[in-house]
Each structure stands twice: as C-alpha cells, then as structure tokens.
Design a protein around this motif. Structure first.
Motif, PDB file in Angstrom:
ATOM      1  N   SER A 320      24.964 -39.821 -52.728  1.00 30.81           N
ATOM      2  CA  SER A 320      25.309 -40.223 -51.363  1.00 30.81           C
ATOM      3  C   SER A 320      26.385 -41.302 -51.369  1.00 30.81           C
ATOM      4  O   SER A 320      27.350 -41.240 -50.588  1.00 30.81           O
ATOM      5  CB  SER A 320      24.051 -40.725 -50.652  1.00 30.81           C
ATOM      6  N   ARG A 321      26.225 -42.300 -52.261  1.00 36.37           N
ATOM      7  CA  ARG A 321      27.197 -43.390 -52.331  1.00 36.37           C
ATOM      8  C   ARG A 321      28.583 -42.866 -52.730  1.00 36.37           C
ATOM      9  O   ARG A 321      29.601 -43.259 -52.162  1.00 36.37           O
ATOM     10  CB  ARG A 321      26.710 -44.437 -53.330  1.00 36.37           C
ATOM     11  N   GLU A 322      28.627 -41.962 -53.695  1.00 33.83           N
ATOM     12  CA  GLU A 322      29.907 -41.439 -54.168  1.00 33.83           C
ATOM     13  C   GLU A 322      30.587 -40.579 -53.104  1.00 33.83           C
ATOM     14  O   GLU A 322      31.806 -40.644 -52.919  1.00 33.83           O
ATOM     15  CB  GLU A 322      29.687 -40.608 -55.441  1.00 33.83           C
ATOM     16  N   LEU A 323      29.808 -39.776 -52.387  1.00 36.42           N
ATOM     17  CA  LEU A 323      30.380 -38.949 -51.327  1.00 36.42           C
ATOM     18  C   LEU A 323      30.967 -39.807 -50.213  1.00 36.42           C
ATOM     19  O   LEU A 323      32.054 -39.521 -49.693  1.00 36.42           O
ATOM     20  CB  LEU A 323      29.312 -38.009 -50.757  1.00 36.42           C
ATOM     21  N   ASP A 324      30.248 -40.866 -49.809  1.00 38.13           N
ATOM     22  CA  ASP A 324      30.765 -41.759 -48.761  1.00 38.13           C
ATOM     23  C   ASP A 324      32.008 -42.501 -49.233  1.00 38.13           C
ATOM     24  O   ASP A 324      32.918 -42.771 -48.432  1.00 38.13           O
ATOM     25  CB  ASP A 324      29.682 -42.764 -48.360  1.00 38.13           C
ATOM     26  N   LYS A 325      32.035 -42.820 -50.518  1.00 40.35           N
ATOM     27  CA  LYS A 325      33.170 -43.563 -51.061  1.00 40.35           C
ATOM     28  C   LYS A 325      34.436 -42.706 -51.102  1.00 40.35           C
ATOM     29  O   LYS A 325      35.537 -43.180 -50.805  1.00 40.35           O
ATOM     30  CB  LYS A 325      32.820 -44.051 -52.465  1.00 40.35           C
ATOM     31  N   ASP A 326      34.289 -41.420 -51.451  1.00 37.98           N
ATOM     32  CA  ASP A 326      35.454 -40.561 -51.695  1.00 37.98           C
ATOM     33  C   ASP A 326      35.885 -39.744 -50.490  1.00 37.98           C
ATOM     34  O   ASP A 326      36.984 -39.179 -50.497  1.00 37.98           O
ATOM     35  CB  ASP A 326      35.160 -39.589 -52.850  1.00 37.98           C
ATOM     36  N   HIS A 327      35.018 -39.614 -49.450  1.00 38.55           N
ATOM     37  CA  HIS A 327      35.344 -38.710 -48.340  1.00 38.55           C
ATOM     38  C   HIS A 327      35.038 -39.363 -46.999  1.00 38.55           C
ATOM     39  O   HIS A 327      33.954 -39.912 -46.795  1.00 38.55           O
ATOM     40  CB  HIS A 327      34.548 -37.403 -48.469  1.00 38.55           C
ATOM     41  N   LEU A 330      33.150 -35.564 -42.526  1.00 38.24           N
ATOM     42  CA  LEU A 330      32.331 -34.553 -43.226  1.00 38.24           C
ATOM     43  C   LEU A 330      30.856 -34.967 -43.255  1.00 38.24           C
ATOM     44  O   LEU A 330      30.168 -34.813 -44.256  1.00 38.24           O
ATOM     45  CB  LEU A 330      32.829 -34.328 -44.662  1.00 38.24           C
ATOM     46  N   GLU A 331      30.365 -35.475 -42.132  1.00 38.70           N
ATOM     47  CA  GLU A 331      29.012 -36.014 -42.110  1.00 38.70           C
ATOM     48  C   GLU A 331      27.963 -34.945 -42.405  1.00 38.70           C
ATOM     49  O   GLU A 331      27.054 -35.147 -43.219  1.00 38.70           O
ATOM     50  CB  GLU A 331      28.732 -36.672 -40.751  1.00 38.70           C
ATOM     51  N   LYS A 332      28.082 -33.812 -41.726  1.00 33.73           N
ATOM     52  CA  LYS A 332      27.067 -32.771 -41.935  1.00 33.73           C
ATOM     53  C   LYS A 332      27.121 -32.176 -43.343  1.00 33.73           C
ATOM     54  O   LYS A 332      26.080 -31.990 -43.980  1.00 33.73           O
ATOM     55  CB  LYS A 332      27.215 -31.672 -40.878  1.00 33.73           C
ATOM     56  N   PRO A 333      28.324 -31.845 -43.868  1.00 37.43           N
ATOM     57  CA  PRO A 333      28.358 -31.360 -45.252  1.00 37.43           C
ATOM     58  C   PRO A 333      27.761 -32.357 -46.236  1.00 37.43           C
ATOM     59  O   PRO A 333      26.992 -31.973 -47.127  1.00 37.43           O
ATOM     60  CB  PRO A 333      29.856 -31.141 -45.504  1.00 37.43           C
ATOM     61  N   LYS A 334      28.078 -33.645 -46.061  1.00 38.38           N
ATOM     62  CA  LYS A 334      27.530 -34.644 -46.992  1.00 38.38           C
ATOM     63  C   LYS A 334      26.014 -34.738 -46.857  1.00 38.38           C
ATOM     64  O   LYS A 334      25.292 -34.894 -47.849  1.00 38.38           O
ATOM     65  CB  LYS A 334      28.188 -36.004 -46.729  1.00 38.38           C
ATOM     66  N   GLU A 335      25.521 -34.622 -45.632  1.00 41.51           N
ATOM     67  CA  GLU A 335      24.075 -34.686 -45.411  1.00 41.51           C
ATOM     68  C   GLU A 335      23.374 -33.516 -46.103  1.00 41.51           C
ATOM     69  O   GLU A 335      22.338 -33.679 -46.756  1.00 41.51           O
ATOM     70  CB  GLU A 335      23.798 -34.661 -43.908  1.00 41.51           C
ATOM     71  N   ARG A 336      23.963 -32.330 -46.008  1.00 40.23           N
ATOM     72  CA  ARG A 336      23.348 -31.147 -46.618  1.00 40.23           C
ATOM     73  C   ARG A 336      23.408 -31.210 -48.141  1.00 40.23           C
ATOM     74  O   ARG A 336      22.509 -30.740 -48.832  1.00 40.23           O
ATOM     75  CB  ARG A 336      24.029 -29.886 -46.101  1.00 40.23           C
ATOM     76  N   ILE A 337      24.489 -31.784 -48.678  1.00 37.59           N
ATOM     77  CA  ILE A 337      24.583 -31.945 -50.135  1.00 37.59           C
ATOM     78  C   ILE A 337      23.494 -32.888 -50.630  1.00 37.59           C
ATOM     79  O   ILE A 337      22.817 -32.620 -51.634  1.00 37.59           O
ATOM     80  CB  ILE A 337      25.981 -32.471 -50.526  1.00 37.59           C
ATOM     81  N   VAL A 338      23.309 -33.992 -49.929  1.00 37.06           N
ATOM     82  CA  VAL A 338      22.269 -34.959 -50.323  1.00 37.06           C
ATOM     83  C   VAL A 338      20.886 -34.324 -50.241  1.00 37.06           C
ATOM     84  O   VAL A 338      20.037 -34.511 -51.116  1.00 37.06           O
ATOM     85  CB  VAL A 338      22.360 -36.223 -49.443  1.00 37.06           C
ATOM     86  N   SER A 378      33.347 -35.305 -56.806  1.00 40.75           N
ATOM     87  CA  SER A 378      32.523 -36.477 -56.480  1.00 40.75           C
ATOM     88  C   SER A 378      31.092 -36.308 -56.972  1.00 40.75           C
ATOM     89  O   SER A 378      30.475 -37.252 -57.478  1.00 40.75           O
ATOM     90  CB  SER A 378      32.535 -36.715 -54.967  1.00 40.75           C
ATOM     91  N   ILE A 379      30.564 -35.097 -56.839  1.00 42.93           N
ATOM     92  CA  ILE A 379      29.198 -34.827 -57.307  1.00 42.93           C
ATOM     93  C   ILE A 379      29.134 -35.006 -58.822  1.00 42.93           C
ATOM     94  O   ILE A 379      28.202 -35.639 -59.345  1.00 42.93           O
ATOM     95  CB  ILE A 379      28.771 -33.402 -56.894  1.00 42.93           C
ATOM     96  N   ALA A 380      30.121 -34.443 -59.544  1.00 44.38           N
ATOM     97  CA  ALA A 380      30.132 -34.569 -61.006  1.00 44.38           C
ATOM     98  C   ALA A 380      30.223 -36.039 -61.413  1.00 44.38           C
ATOM     99  O   ALA A 380      29.558 -36.488 -62.354  1.00 44.38           O
ATOM    100  CB  ALA A 380      31.300 -33.771 -61.578  1.00 44.38           C
ATOM    101  N   HIS A 381      31.060 -36.817 -60.704  1.00 39.69           N
ATOM    102  CA  HIS A 381      31.222 -38.231 -61.029  1.00 39.69           C
ATOM    103  C   HIS A 381      29.927 -39.000 -60.756  1.00 39.69           C
ATOM    104  O   HIS A 381      29.521 -39.870 -61.549  1.00 39.69           O
ATOM    105  CB  HIS A 381      32.380 -38.806 -60.215  1.00 39.69           C
ATOM    106  N   ALA A 382      29.253 -38.671 -59.653  1.00 45.34           N
ATOM    107  CA  ALA A 382      28.016 -39.366 -59.310  1.00 45.34           C
ATOM    108  C   ALA A 382      26.916 -39.075 -60.318  1.00 45.34           C
ATOM    109  O   ALA A 382      26.085 -39.929 -60.619  1.00 45.34           O
ATOM    110  CB  ALA A 382      27.568 -38.950 -57.909  1.00 45.34           C
ATOM    111  N   LEU A 383      26.901 -37.853 -60.855  1.00 43.27           N
ATOM    112  CA  LEU A 383      25.872 -37.465 -61.820  1.00 43.27           C
ATOM    113  C   LEU A 383      26.260 -37.796 -63.248  1.00 43.27           C
ATOM    114  O   LEU A 383      25.477 -37.549 -64.175  1.00 43.27           O
ATOM    115  CB  LEU A 383      25.588 -35.964 -61.699  1.00 43.27           C
TER     116      LEU A 383
END
Length: 806
Positions: A320-327, A330-338, A378-383
């Motif tokens: 969640s932190r990485e997605l908010d930082k990089d994008h 895109l609130e709904k896409p980020k919510e669904r990814i989390v 962003s997902i790869a970087h966060a993980l």
C-alpha cells in the motif's frame, strides 16, 4: 625404352597436367584424364608416336591448364596404353623416362611446349655415398617403426647405387605434400636433396616413435574393452601429450558438484533427469553434435535458481505504501491490489498454500500509458522481489513459452524458465505483458499453455519441454496486462481478476506531471530543479492541446522534449542559469498542437449529433452527420462502419419511423416535400410521407478509421429524427446508449472513458442509459461530474426531449 629412340632434345612435346599424383621418372603409373586438353595432348602423343610431358598442377590451382598453374619441371615419358572409359574419361598407362623442364610455351598451342631434359649437377662421390649410407640407416629404422615402409623398398635401396634413383624411390614412398615433393624434386644438387630427405625421414621416425609409445601405453588398458574404448583411450593419450586432457574431466566434475549442491532443493524427477543427461554427456565423444546439445542443456538447467526465494515476507502495508508513493489517483485499482495481497498474506500467516485459496491472477486492463506495467514494478519493489517481464504481443509459437524439445536445432527453454534464470529466484513477480495480443497459428495456441501457467492448481508442476521435468511456479506472482479484455479468450479470462485502469482526467495528469514526470525527467536529462521550470498554465496547455491521450506516455515525451531543448540552451549560453517555459513561449519549445478528441460544434445544427465512443486507447467523441435527399426512403451508410454499427443505424431508422407514425415525433408540414399538384390544391400530406419521400445518408467522419460497437443507437436515432423533423440538435449535448426496436435504451460499457472524453471535448450535458446512471456514476471522477450534467434516459423520447431544440 630409351629417350634415344625419339627425337633429340629440346623437343616439342604435348603436356598433361596431373592434379592429384606426383610422378617420378622410374614410375609406371595409370593416369585418368578428364580434362579435354589433357585428352587432346595424350591423343597427339599417340598419333605422332611422340613422348609426353607430365607435370603436376600448382597447389591451389587444380583444374586450371594455364602455364602459370602448372609446375615447370615434370616427367618425360611414353604412353604404353590408352583406353577410353564409358564414363567419358580416358585412361593411359604412362612410363616415366627422365626429368624434363618447360623451356617455353609454343605460340598458339595451349597444351604443347618446348621441353628439355633437366641436366643434373656433378657431385662428390665420396660425400654422396656417405649421405646414402645415412639415408639407408634411417629407412631401416623407419621400417621397424612403421608398416608404411615395404621391405622391397629397403632391399632395392641396399642394392642400388644410383643416388637420383634412390632419392626418387624414397620420395615416392613418403607420400610427401605436393609442394615439399616438388621442392626436393627440382633440387639439382643431389647432396642437398639427400640431406632434405634425411630431415624428412628423421621427422617421420620421431612421429612414429610417439605413436608407438602411445600405442604401448594404451595397450595394457584395452585388453578387456572394445574398439570404441580403444579409440577413446588413444585420443586421451594424444591429448595428454598435448596437455589438453584435463579440461573436459574438470567440466564434468564441476557439473556433478553443482548437481549434488542443488540436490536438496531439487525435486526427485529433476535430479534423476539432470543426472541421467550428465551420465550420457560423460560417455559421449566431446566432438559429437549430441555432446554440444547436452552441454548446453546442463548449463541451462544448472542455472535454474532451485530453492532460491525472496527473504522478505509479504506485507500489505509495504504494498500500500509503495503504491501511494509511486502513483497518484488510481484509488480503486490500488484498493483492489491491496485486497488481493491481503488474502495472500493471511493465507501465508495461516500456513495455507496459494493453490488452496483458489486465488485468481491479477490482470491490469486499460489504455496504453495509464500505468499498468509501473504498478507491477511498484508491487515487485514493495515485495523486494525481482521483476520478470514477458512480452506476449504477437506471440504465435507455443514453444516460445513451453520451450523447444531438445531434438530441434537451436532448442532452448521457454520464456518462463529463462525469466526464472534471469531473476535468480523461484518467486519473482512475472508480468505477462499484452496478454490480449497473443496470436494463434499452425505452431500451436499459446493461450492454451497460459491456462496451465496461470492456474494455481496446475502450475506447481509446470513442465517445460526443454527441461523435461516439473518446476514449481506456484510461488511466483503473475500479473497480466491488457488493453482490450474482450480479445482475451474466455477460458483464459476465467483465470484472471481484472483491475481496470481508466483514462486520467486533465487534473490528474497535471498532478502526475508535477509529482512524478517532471522530477524523473530532470534526473534523466542531467538537469537540476533550479535550471528548468514550466509554469502551471503552460503545463495545462501542454496537457490539453498537445497530448490528448488516455495515459501520460505522450505527456512524458513532450516534457522530455522540453528538457532536451533546455539542456541545449544551457550549453549554448554559459551565462544562463534558468530555462523557463511559459504560456507565451511554449510554442517555441513544441512543434504543433494535437487534437485527438474533437471539440463539440460551436452552434446547434440539424442532423449533426455528438456520440461518445470507447476505444482501446481511451474514450473519444464521434460526430454523426445525417442529410436527406429527395427519393423513396432509402438509407445510405458511409464512414467505415462495422456490422454492429450498421445494424444500429437500421434499427434507429425503424424506431424514428414508428415515432412519426404514432405522432410522438412532430413533423412540421414545411418538412414534408409536396408535389406540384398537392401544393396547388393545398392537399394535406400525412407526416409519414416524410420518410417515404426522402433518402437518408448517414456518415461518421474520418472514414479511414474503422468504427464499430453497440453504443451508437440513441445517437443515430437523434440524428435521423433531427434531419426528418428539421429540428436542430443541442451542440452542448453528447450521448451514448444502444436502442431496441421498441425504443428502450440499453446500458453500455466504458462509461468512465466516454465521459472523460466528453469533458475534454467541452460537452456540458451527457445522456447515458439509466442503468449506467444508477450503477456506474460512483466510478466517474468528481472533476467530470462537476462540469457535465449527466442525465439518465430510459427511452428514445427522453433522449429527443433533451437533445432536440424546439
């Protein structure tokens, strides 16, 4: 037969050139003639009872019969017999008599020259005898070491005292290279010739000694083995003498060591298959083709990261932190990814395997440039996992994914296995880019292979054709990207959970450019923040008038173009410290404006309606035009319309006819064409005559662009109703929705992209199906809803009420 039996020398003799043999005066040898010049020379000698001169061709010029392609010294002799062979060749039996030399070619004669006997230099008998004794000793020694020296030759040399004859005999026995043989043959000094032969025989003796020594070393090891083992051991001894025997053994030992190190991490079938192929490789001759294939196989499989996993545990907070930082947005896409990764983290904490959760694969769907691949980054970087990108666009060969079977030339593992090797991890983030563009051909259907790859029930035992053993892909995180979900086959769609990434609004693009694009491009162009500045107004103009698109890819390119010019200006003017881009000077930095979305018309018109359309690269506003021509009620369609859109026009035409017949659409009398008689007699004409006495032409501009889709129904109804009733259409209105024959308005897809396009085009009122109004309005950006009045309509009468100007 003697030379004295023929004409005195020098004499004119025909010439035969031998490409393979090197003849000596004492030899009686069959010669096969294929060259016509050689055949003519032999015929000439037979017919004129003449001698024949036979020489050898110069090395590298075999086949040529020019004088510069033949040695000048050869053998003078006679033809004892000549026979014609059925295959076209001629066989002669040639007896050599003496050395001869070409003095000069005869003018006009290709295969004839003046030949003279070679005069030999006088020699010292005592020195020559001593050299001959040494030569005899060397020949005897060589005969004991090599079977190539016949006993008859040793006896003949012992009994003969003629040094030239002995030199010729020894030279013919040694089978010398043509150039070496000729150099010794033409040596006029017999002492030098004998010394040269002694050197050659000494080398032969040393070579024979080495061979005999090797054979003696090998002999004790091969008593219980077959011929193949003998040849291998002999080669091994030769390599040992050359210092080359350890390299292959070390290579095999390294392979075995790697296999044993990786054994605890391998599956049982993987260990068996790799060990089996290594054993085959060790038994093979190193120069065989199969050995090279097996070596490549072993190098590939031992590069696989067996057991290598990321050390960092899955954390939803980090994602969640990485997605908010990089994008931005895109609130709904980020919510669904989390949410998606929340399930995986919970399953991991409770010890549940991924396949047991039945989790689908994420697929980011949306127009180009909206951030699908960057979300995966962003997902790869966060993980803290490596990212593997596999481009599937245009992929037609299933072997590109599955790997080639090792029977094919140039076989190699599939892209997935190569990705694991590149990532050096068994749990990377694998991005299957452009999964909607996978092709199907005679080489197989890659989508069928993707079904197994993306199924958690199956991918734990994924088999690559090249590896020939199962590997576990269940720990990898697969993320697909697509522009058009409709092009993905239904079974493959069922494996994926789609997260839609829609077009950005101008406000969102502005924030993305300020927060991400400009800082990133400053770094790429070696500029400092204090050296480049673009005003907010200039940036908004750049977004609105130069880069109208769904995403921000072209916007990034435009910003990069500004910075390139800024870098040049700073270099050309050393005193300059800042380059400012403002509204006034923006046109000096960019080339021309681009209007990808047409603006609405400035004033209302009859028969011109703005429709909203969805494309793979975002929404668009299509202008639909209609005109009427006196006729018999015909309908003409232009503008590169697809079948679905053509059906929409026909349905719309019928719907408008029903509205006119039922008096639900008022047709002023002035809109109905009257005949002269009807006009003179003031006859009242029924309103239904309006569609019987006019032919309609419906056109969608930009005819070179194909257009199709089920959402143009109400737009067509409005255009036809406007042109038949002579009522203008409100230029500030745009609409989307399909229509039925009974006049109902059906829901459509892609509403967000369509309304964003309407907002960009300056639309003030949008008519949408009431079902979409009820369920999809929450997805529409607030910026769009604040500037456009969105009205839900359920039938065409409501559409015409809002769109037509009374």
């Amino acid at each position: 037969m003697q030379l004295s039996d023929y004409d005195a020398f020098p004499s004119q003799l025909p010439i035969v050139v031998e490409d393979e043999l090197f003849l000596y005066p004492f030899m009686i040898s069959p010669i096969f003639l294929t060259n016509q010049k050689d055949i003519d020379a032999a015929t000439d000698a037979m017919e004129n009872n003449s001698l024949l001169f036979v020489t050898s061709s110069v090395a590298g010029k075999e086949g040529s019969r020019d004088f510069d392609a033949m040695y000048k010294v050869g053998v003078i002799g006679s033809i004892m017999r000549k026979v014609h062979i059925p295959d076209g060749r001629v066989k002669i039996l040639f007896q050599g008599l003496a050395r001869g030399e070409i003095i000069e070619p005869l003018p006009g004669e290709i295969n004839k020259a003046v030949i003279d006997v070679v005069k030999l230099e006088p020699y010292d008998q005592l020195r020559t005898d001593a050299l001959m004794d040494v030569l005899r000793d060397k020949i005897k020694k060589l005969s004991t070491l090599s079977s190539h020296v016949p006993a008859d030759l040793v006896r003949t040399i012992e009994e003969n005292d003629e040094p030239q004859r002995i030199a010729d005999l020894v030279s013919s026995m040694l089978k010398l290279d043509k150039e070496v043989a000729y150099a010794l043959y033409i040596e006029p000094n017999i002492e030098k010739r004998l010394l040269g032969l002694i050197d050659v025989i000494t080398s032969e003796i040393e070579s024979a000694k080495v061979q005999r020594e090797i054979r003696s070393k090998v002999h004790s090891k091969i008593e219980q083995t077959n011929k193949e083992y003998f040849l291998k051991e002999q080669l091994k001894e030769i390599q040992h003498e050359l210092g080359m025997d350890t390299q292959r053994e070390e290579e095999i030992a390294n392979f075995r060591e790697k296999i044993e190190q990786l054994k605890p991490e391998m599956s049982e079938d993987a260990y068996k298959e790799i060990s089996k192929q290594l054993d085959r490789f060790a038994r093979m001759h190193p120069d065989s083709a199969d050995a090279n294939l097996l070596q490549s196989y072993l190098e590939w499989v031992l590069e696989l990261p067996f057991g290598q996993l990321s050390k960092k545990n899955l954390s939803v907070e980090d994602v969640s932190r990485e997605l908010d930082k990089d994008h931005y947005s895109l609130e709904k896409p980020k919510e669904r990814i989390v949410e998606f990764f929340s399930v995986r983290e919970l399953a991991m904490l409770r010890g549940i395997k991924p396949k047991e959760t039945g989790g689908a694969i994420l697929c980011f769907a949306g127009p180009p440039g909206v951030g699908k691949t960057s979300l995966a980054n962003s997902i790869a970087h966060a993980l803290a996992r490596p990212l593997v990108r596999i481009a599937l666009g245009g992929l037609e060969d299933v072997n590109e994914l599955r790997g080639h079977r090792r029977t094919y030339v140039g076989a190699m593992p599939g892209r997935l296995v190569q990705g694991l090797i590149e990532a050096k991890s068994m749990d990377p983030v694998i991005v299957l880019d452009e999964i909607d563009k996978v092709g199907r051909s005679m080489r197989g259907d890659p989508t069928a292979a993707l079904l197994e790859i993306l199924d958690p029930e199956q991918n734990s035992k994924y088999r690559d054709y090249y590896l020939n053993f199962n590997i576990d892909l269940s720990k990898a995180i697969f993320i697909a990207t697509a522009n058009d979900v409709g092009r993905i086959p239904a079974p493959l769609r069922d494996r994926m959970e789609f997260i839609g990434l829609n077009s950005y609004t101008p406000k969102e693009k502005f924030e993305i450019a300020k927060r991400y694009l400009i800082p990133q491009e400053l770094k790429k162009h070696a500029l400092k923040a204090r050296e480049f500045h673009i005003s907010d107004k200039a940036l908004r103009i750049l977004i609105d008038e130069y880069t109208r698109e769904a995403g921000v890819r072209n916007l990034r390119r435009r910003i990069a173009g500004l910075m390139r010019k800024a870098a040049r200006m700073l270099l050309e003017d050393k005193t300059r410290e800042l380059v400012q881009v403002t509204r006034k000077n923006l046109d000096k930095f960019v080339d021309k404006k681009v209007f990808e979305i047409s603006l609405i018309d400035k004033k209302p018109q009859i028969g011109v309606v703005s429709g909203l359309a969805w494309t793979a690269v975002g929404g668009d506003v299509l202008t639909i035009e209609a005109i009427k021509i006196k006729g018999k009620g015909g309908l003409q369609l232009t503008g590169s319309l697809g079948d679905v859109m053509k059906e929409s026009v026909r349905i719309a035409h019928s719907v408008v006819k029903i509205l006119i017949d039922e008096r639900k659409l008022k047709i002023p009398s002035s809109a109905i064409p009257h005949t002269l008689k009807e006009h003179e007699e003031n006859i009242q004409v029924d309103a239904s005559e309006v569609y019987k006495r006019y032919d309609l032409h419906i056109h969608v501009p930009e005819g070179a662009t194909p257009k199709d889709g089920p959402s143009a129904g109400i737009t067509m109804v409005t255009a036809i109703a406007s042109i038949l009733s002579n009522q203008k259409v409100d230029n500030r209105v745009a609409m989307t929705g399909e229509v039925t024959l009974t006049g109902k308005v059906l829901p459509i897809g892609g509403l967000k992209e369509k309304l964003i396009a309407a907002y960009k085009a300056g639309v003030k009122k949008a008519l949408i199906p009431v079902k979409n109004y009820e369920r999809d309005l929450d997805d529409i950006p607030e910026e769009v809803k604040e500037n456009i009045k969105i009205i839900g309509v359920s039938n065409v009468q409501e559409v015409l009420r809002e769109a037509l100007i009374k």
